[in-house]
Scaffold this active site. Structure first.
Site, mmCIF file in Angstrom:
data_model
loop_
_atom_site.group_PDB
_atom_site.id
_atom_site.type_symbol
_atom_site.label_atom_id
_atom_site.label_comp_id
_atom_site.label_asym_id
_atom_site.label_seq_id
_atom_site.Cartn_x
_atom_site.Cartn_y
_atom_site.Cartn_z
ATOM 1 N N CYS A 119 -4.103 -5.355 -22.151
ATOM 2 C CA CYS A 119 -4.281 -4.783 -20.816
ATOM 3 C C CYS A 119 -3.340 -5.387 -19.772
ATOM 4 C CB CYS A 119 -5.728 -4.911 -20.358
ATOM 5 S SG CYS A 119 -6.269 -6.605 -20.190
ATOM 6 N N ARG A 145 -10.920 -4.339 -12.973
ATOM 7 C CA ARG A 145 -10.812 -5.631 -12.279
ATOM 8 C C ARG A 145 -11.856 -5.620 -11.166
ATOM 9 N NH1 ARG A 145 -4.844 -4.742 -12.953
ATOM 10 N NH2 ARG A 145 -4.026 -6.575 -14.034
ATOM 11 N N ARG A 179 -14.570 -6.145 -16.551
ATOM 12 C CA ARG A 179 -14.230 -7.567 -16.653
ATOM 13 C C ARG A 179 -14.997 -8.318 -15.577
ATOM 14 N NH1 ARG A 179 -8.260 -9.718 -15.480
ATOM 15 N NH2 ARG A 179 -8.836 -9.266 -13.340
ATOM 16 N N ARG A 228 4.060 -16.333 -12.466
ATOM 17 C CA ARG A 228 4.287 -14.896 -12.594
ATOM 18 C C ARG A 228 4.807 -14.235 -11.323
ATOM 19 N NH1 ARG A 228 -1.905 -12.700 -13.918
ATOM 20 N NH2 ARG A 228 -1.647 -10.893 -12.614
ATOM 21 N N HIS A 244 0.818 -1.219 0.000
ATOM 22 C CA HIS A 244 0.000 0.000 0.000
ATOM 23 C C HIS A 244 0.845 1.259 0.000
ATOM 24 C CE1 HIS A 244 -3.795 -1.772 -0.138
ATOM 25 N NE2 HIS A 244 -3.711 -2.399 1.022
ATOM 26 N N ASN A 269 -0.092 -10.666 -18.648
ATOM 27 C CA ASN A 269 0.419 -11.179 -17.366
ATOM 28 C C ASN A 269 0.220 -12.693 -17.304
ATOM 29 O OD1 ASN A 269 0.656 -8.477 -16.887
ATOM 30 N ND2 ASN A 269 -1.098 -8.338 -15.530
ATOM 31 N N ASP A 270 -0.994 -13.110 -17.647
ATOM 32 C CA ASP A 270 -1.253 -14.553 -17.636
ATOM 33 C C ASP A 270 -0.748 -15.237 -18.896
ATOM 34 O OD1 ASP A 270 -2.434 -15.310 -15.163
ATOM 35 O OD2 ASP A 270 -4.128 -14.033 -15.675
ATOM 36 N N GLU A 281 -5.597 -14.738 -22.836
ATOM 37 C CA GLU A 281 -4.510 -14.886 -21.862
ATOM 38 C C GLU A 281 -4.129 -16.345 -21.641
ATOM 39 O OE1 GLU A 281 -5.691 -12.942 -18.190
ATOM 40 O OE2 GLU A 281 -7.746 -13.617 -18.376
HETATM 41 C C1 PEP Z 1 -3.458 -10.257 -17.397
HETATM 42 O O1 PEP Z 1 -3.448 -11.448 -17.082
HETATM 43 O O2 PEP Z 1 -2.625 -9.740 -18.164
HETATM 44 C C2 PEP Z 1 -4.466 -9.351 -16.831
HETATM 45 C C3 PEP Z 1 -4.570 -8.112 -17.235
HETATM 46 O O3 PEP Z 1 -5.269 -9.842 -15.839
HETATM 47 P P1 PEP Z 1 -4.819 -10.015 -14.298
HETATM 48 O O4 PEP Z 1 -3.483 -9.360 -14.138
HETATM 49 O O5 PEP Z 1 -5.893 -9.378 -13.494
HETATM 50 O O6 PEP Z 1 -4.782 -11.501 -14.156
HETATM 51 MG MG MG Z 2 -5.176 -12.346 -16.157
#
Ligand code: PEP
Ligand code: MG
Length: 600
Positions: free
Chosen positions: A518, A312, A348, A481, A205, A470-471, A447
């Site tokens: 994203c 999110r 989402r 990750r 935080h 990210n995923d 993803e």
């Molecule tokens: C991703 O996976 O890139 C994504 C944007 O979703 P999250 O980071 O919430 O899993």
């Molecule tokens: Mg994701």
């Protein structure tokens, strides 16, 4: 003033440099202020005679009551600039009554005949370990919320009182072992040059708040509180994660120049952040924001975001015993839609389960949570929760430009089923005469590698794609990750990732649908030439990254980026792609001068 002389028998050599985690960019030069804190980790175990156990339990309950009262006072007095972050304190208030902490401590006192402080430590350690096992760094970092909330109770048990930093009367650099949100919100902001903490990471935080308030911060320094004492002169480079103790004249002059450069640069990109992100040859990229809570929309607008590319929604489901009601969700989504209108808001649906944690929902323990019942898989198996969210989204869509997006789509059946649920939900709203918007755009997050391979077919089913790197990187390169051991392999510019992204963009273009990105990859300027070269329609990122990214788009050309992409796609490794970036755009790309300087 705390006496810290004993720890500083040996004066550190000038220019002693500490490396931590870059928590919030910017440079500060000033005197340190060391915050002294008790830590739950140092409490002692004492045995309590059986007849004194009820009194010990009462002492604990009394301490919790006092802590709640103190936190309530803090919440009521939160200054305007912190209002965006009040949800953090609300979450701490809930943690003070959390069953595992509250009942857990009482059970521990009664079962083990021990003092309340020790029982609290045991209960808290257990809860923290649940959080620490989570794969997502945001949720792992929430272990620190448990520590902060429980420290309020501990302070009352020990009679030490909360660390009071509200009386700071001159401009200082705050140095603390760890700062709780309750601490942070008490500091008079105009007095804070920077935050330094021994603990914490990017998603703590302190980091989140410092970034949104644009105060430099270096976190995870390990032993800064042992090396720095109040009134020491220090330099903080929040962009590089560096702290310099007792700087000599030459270093001071150098950093003063950097600070001036940084401030000029910030002022320049903020002034121009409302201009469109148009390349030198006229291609306009849409630059949107990822948000987690309603309060962030103000910062999106202030920073010139062209919309919300990813809302999110899981945060409304956290820290509570029952899922939120349709009305609660609707009110929240409607507020986001109304404030952002006419800009787009991409909601989402719930990405919970696996690594993301919701205390009120019954989730099974899983061996491989990242491969488990999460996101759309969970929603399709929990029709009541899913339908409640879909109803709220469809109703809120009446109040702005709302789109819906489904996470973790791995094949066509899932998107077909999700759309079917959406259709049924619309029909039931229609029947009940409840106003909603029927022609809402529907998107799939790409993803999972299977979705990349099937992108051409999936594109027939949706209005847009959003690539969640990210995923996607995690699943395609087989890299957890958040696992530090393999962090060096987590490479957005890995040729395999580039080829996958390229494939998705091409499939979208062929089908005539929009394609967005994203994941974190979208907000890092070093990736911009390849993404521009693909003519991706929009990038969505942390609101703070928007001004710098928009500025960089204005310096590049689409034509050159396309040539660059062709070469990049032929490279054998991520390092080769990065070298190509520097060879093509110059060794300082994509950094502004202050970043360049801080690396020498
Ligand atoms: C991703 O996976 O890139 C994504 C944007 O979703 P999250 O980071 O919430 O899993
Ligand atoms: Mg994701």
């Amino acid at each position: 003033m705390p006496d810290t002389t004993a720890r500083h028998a040996v004066k550190p050599a000038p220019n002693l440099t500490l490396q931590g985690i870059a928590g919030s960019p910017g440079i500060a030069i000033g005197k340190a202020y060391l915050v002294e804190q008790e830590d739950v980790d140092v409490v002692e175990k004492r045995f309590v005679e059986p007849e004194k156990i009820p009194a010990e339990v009462r002492r604990f309950k009394e301490a919790v009551k006092k802590a709640r009262k103190q936190l309530q006072d803090v919440i009521e007095e939160v200054p305007a600039e912190f209002r965006d972050h009040i949800y953090i304190l609300d979450a701490h208030m809930m943690l003070l009554k959390d069953r595992m902490i509250y009942d857990g401590t009482i059970e521990y006192i009664e079962r083990e005949n021990v003092n309340a402080e020790w029982a609290l430590k045991m209960a808290v350690d257990e809860v923290k370990s649940v959080f620490k096992k989570m794969a997502d760094p945001y949720f792992r970092e929430r272990a620190s919320d448990v520590a902060h909330a429980s420290r309020l109770i501990l302070d009352n048990l020990l009679g030490t009182g909360p660390s009071n930093i509200s009386h700071i009367d001159k401009r200082v650099i705050i140095v603390a072992h760890d700062l709780s949100p309750a601490d942070t919100t008490q500091v008079p902001l105009e007095k804070v040059g920077a935050f330094l903490t021994d603990r914490g990471g990017q998603t703590s935080h302190t980091g989140i708040i410092a970034r949104s308030l644009e105060i430099p911060a270096v976190l995870g320094l390990g032993n800064a509180t042992e090396l720095i004492k109040t009134d020491d002169l220090i330099i903080v480079d929040g962009s590089a994660g560096v702290v310099i103790l007792d700087p000599d004249e030459e270093t001071l002059t150098r950093y003063k120049e950097r600070k001036a450069l940084f401030e000029q640069y910030q002022a320049m990109i903020t002034r121009s952040s409302h201009l469109p992100a148009k390349t030198t040859d006229g291609f306009q990229l849409t630059v949107m924001a990822n948000i987690e809570v309603l309060e962030e929309v103000v910062s999106v607008i202030d920073r010139g975001g062209d919309g919300i590319g990813l809302y999110r929604t899981e945060f409304l489901y956290l820290n509570r015993l029952t899922p939120p009601s349709e009305q609660e969700l609707f009110d929240n989504y409607r507020d986001v839609a109304e404030i952002m209108a006419p800009r787009t808001v991409t909601i989402r649906t719930l990405d919970i389960g696996g690594d993301k944690f919701a205390s009120g929902l019954q989730l099974a323990e899983e061996m491989n949570p990242a491969l488990g019942l999460r996101a759309i898989r969970f929603s399709l198996q929990s029709p009541e929760i899913f339908e409640t969210q879909l109803r709220a989204i469809l109703r809120a869509a009446n109040f702005g430009n709302v789109r819906i997006m489904f996470p973790m789509i791995s094949g066509v059946d899932e998107i077909v089923q999700a759309k079917q649920m959406l259709k049924q939900t619309a029909e039931s709203l229609e029947k009940a005469g409840i106003p909603f918007r029927a022609d809402i755009e529907v998107g799939a997050m790409i993803e999972v590698p299977s979705a990349v391979i099937m992108a051409d077919i999936l594109a027939r089913e949706v209005d847009f794609f959003s690539i969640g790197t990210n995923d996607l990187i995690q699943y395609s390169l087989a890299i957890d990750r958040v696992n530090k051991q393999v962090a060096h392999l987590y490479q957005p510019l890995h040729p395999a990732v580039l080829r996958m992204v390229q494939r998705v963009v091409e499939a979208a273009k062929e089908a005539g649908i929009q394609v967005y990105m994203c994941g974190e990859m979208a907000g890092d300027p070093v990736n911009l030439p390849v993404l521009l070269g693909m003519e991706i329609d929009a990038l969505s990122m942390n609101p703070v990254s928007i001004p710098a990214l928009k500025e960089l788009v204005r310096m590049l050309s689409l034509k050159e980026s396309k040539l660059f992409l062709k070469k990049a796609l032929k490279q054998p490794t991520a390092a080769d792609v990065i070298n190509l970036v520097y060879d093509t755009y110059g060794p300082s790309f994509p950094s502004a001068p202050f970043f360049q300087a801080s690396q020498d």
